[in-house]
Motif scaffolding. Sequence first.
Motif, PDB file in Angstrom:
ATOM      1  N   HIS A   1      -1.355 -11.565  48.951  1.00 13.13           N
ATOM      2  CA  HIS A   1      -1.687 -12.827  48.957  1.00 13.13           C
ATOM      3  C   HIS A   1      -3.226 -12.827  48.989  1.00 13.13           C
ATOM      4  O   HIS A   1      -4.041 -12.459  50.149  1.00 13.13           O
TER       5      HIS A   1
ATOM      6  N   THR B   1      -4.169 -13.626  55.503  1.00 11.67           N
ATOM      7  CA  THR B   1      -3.443 -12.544  56.101  1.00 11.67           C
ATOM      8  C   THR B   1      -1.979 -13.022  56.473  1.00 11.67           C
ATOM      9  O   THR B   1      -1.764 -14.058  56.648  1.00 11.67           O
ATOM     10  N   GLU B   2      -1.111 -12.224  56.597  1.00 11.75           N
ATOM     11  CA  GLU B   2       0.275 -12.848  56.868  1.00 11.75           C
ATOM     12  C   GLU B   2       0.692 -11.923  58.038  1.00 11.75           C
ATOM     13  O   GLU B   2       0.836 -10.823  58.448  1.00 11.75           O
TER      14      GLU B   2
ATOM     15  N   PHE C   1       4.428 -11.662  59.980  1.00 10.27           N
ATOM     16  CA  PHE C   1       5.749 -11.645  59.764  1.00 10.27           C
ATOM     17  C   PHE C   1       6.716 -11.440  60.745  1.00 10.27           C
ATOM     18  O   PHE C   1       6.485 -10.435  61.227  1.00 10.27           O
TER      19      PHE C   1
ATOM     20  N   ALA D   1       7.122 -16.294  57.796  1.00  9.81           N
ATOM     21  CA  ALA D   1       6.029 -15.621  57.806  1.00  9.81           C
ATOM     22  C   ALA D   1       4.895 -16.813  57.929  1.00  9.81           C
ATOM     23  O   ALA D   1       5.102 -17.919  57.330  1.00  9.81           O
ATOM     24  N   SER D   2       3.864 -16.459  58.568  1.00 12.50           N
ATOM     25  CA  SER D   2       2.574 -17.575  58.657  1.00 12.50           C
ATOM     26  C   SER D   2       1.297 -17.034  58.223  1.00 12.50           C
ATOM     27  O   SER D   2       1.306 -15.754  57.992  1.00 12.50           O
ATOM     28  N   PHE D   3       0.618 -17.905  57.363  1.00 14.72           N
ATOM     29  CA  PHE D   3      -0.516 -17.248  56.812  1.00 14.72           C
ATOM     30  C   PHE D   3      -1.854 -17.859  57.366  1.00 14.72           C
ATOM     31  O   PHE D   3      -2.006 -19.310  57.824  1.00 14.72           O
TER      32      PHE D   3
ATOM     33  N   PRO E   1      -2.317 -19.436  50.633  1.00 11.11           N
ATOM     34  CA  PRO E   1      -2.649 -17.968  50.457  1.00 11.11           C
ATOM     35  C   PRO E   1      -2.426 -17.456  49.149  1.00 11.11           C
ATOM     36  O   PRO E   1      -3.097 -16.359  49.113  1.00 11.11           O
TER      37      PRO E   1
END
Length: 230
Positions: free
Chosen positions: A117, A121-122, A124, A179-181, A186
């Motif tokens: 991405h 940043t991910e 998870f 997952a959050s970004f 992203p």
Amino acid sequence: MQIIMKAKYLIITMALLALACSLTSAYDPSPLQDFCVAVKDPASALFVNGKFCKDPKLASANDFFLSGLNIPRDTSNPLGSNVTAVNVDNLAGLNTLGVSLARVDFAPYGLNPPHTHPRGTELFIVLEGTLYAGFVTSDGDAGNRLFTKMLYPGDVFVFPFGLIHFQLNVGKTKAVAFASFSSQNPGLITIANAVFGSDPKINPDVLTKAFQVDKKLVEYLQKQIWLSNS
């Protein structure tokens, strides 16, 4: 004289602090797409590094709402995974907030293939199933070190900004993760798709030398249909 000198130093100090504050706030905005080619005529522009903003007086609760992430996604594809993105394209209220989300469904032994991405940043988190996940560091900082972990329901793993990472369902049952970004968009670069499925194709001589393999293997890989699970 001492009073004048103290006043002089105070003025200089305040000027330096003001300059420092202006420099810290005068940074370029984070990119929200692969590139943003400049145009001289605003009428021919699509957006300014993101999306245009709605008049706040016309906003409603629905601009900040999205449902349906509780519904399992179809994973009957060669990868055995499916990514459902929640970003500014389907949740307009995310615009300029710098965050986004995704649901990732895995069939048994399904794979979310190596990808990056480029703009976020991910974080998870596994909700169901057992996943083998990992990322590879950059060339210089730690010499392409591989960090991996077996993840179980409730476990959290971080994939740092821009690094190649993956997840594999190692169980005999389905798996689900969220997952959050740290970006409203992203981006996604699936490594195999980008290298062997580009349009037009990368010159095989480049890839033959880069991967140190036979040219016939490169040409074979370039003829395959490379899929995206997003």
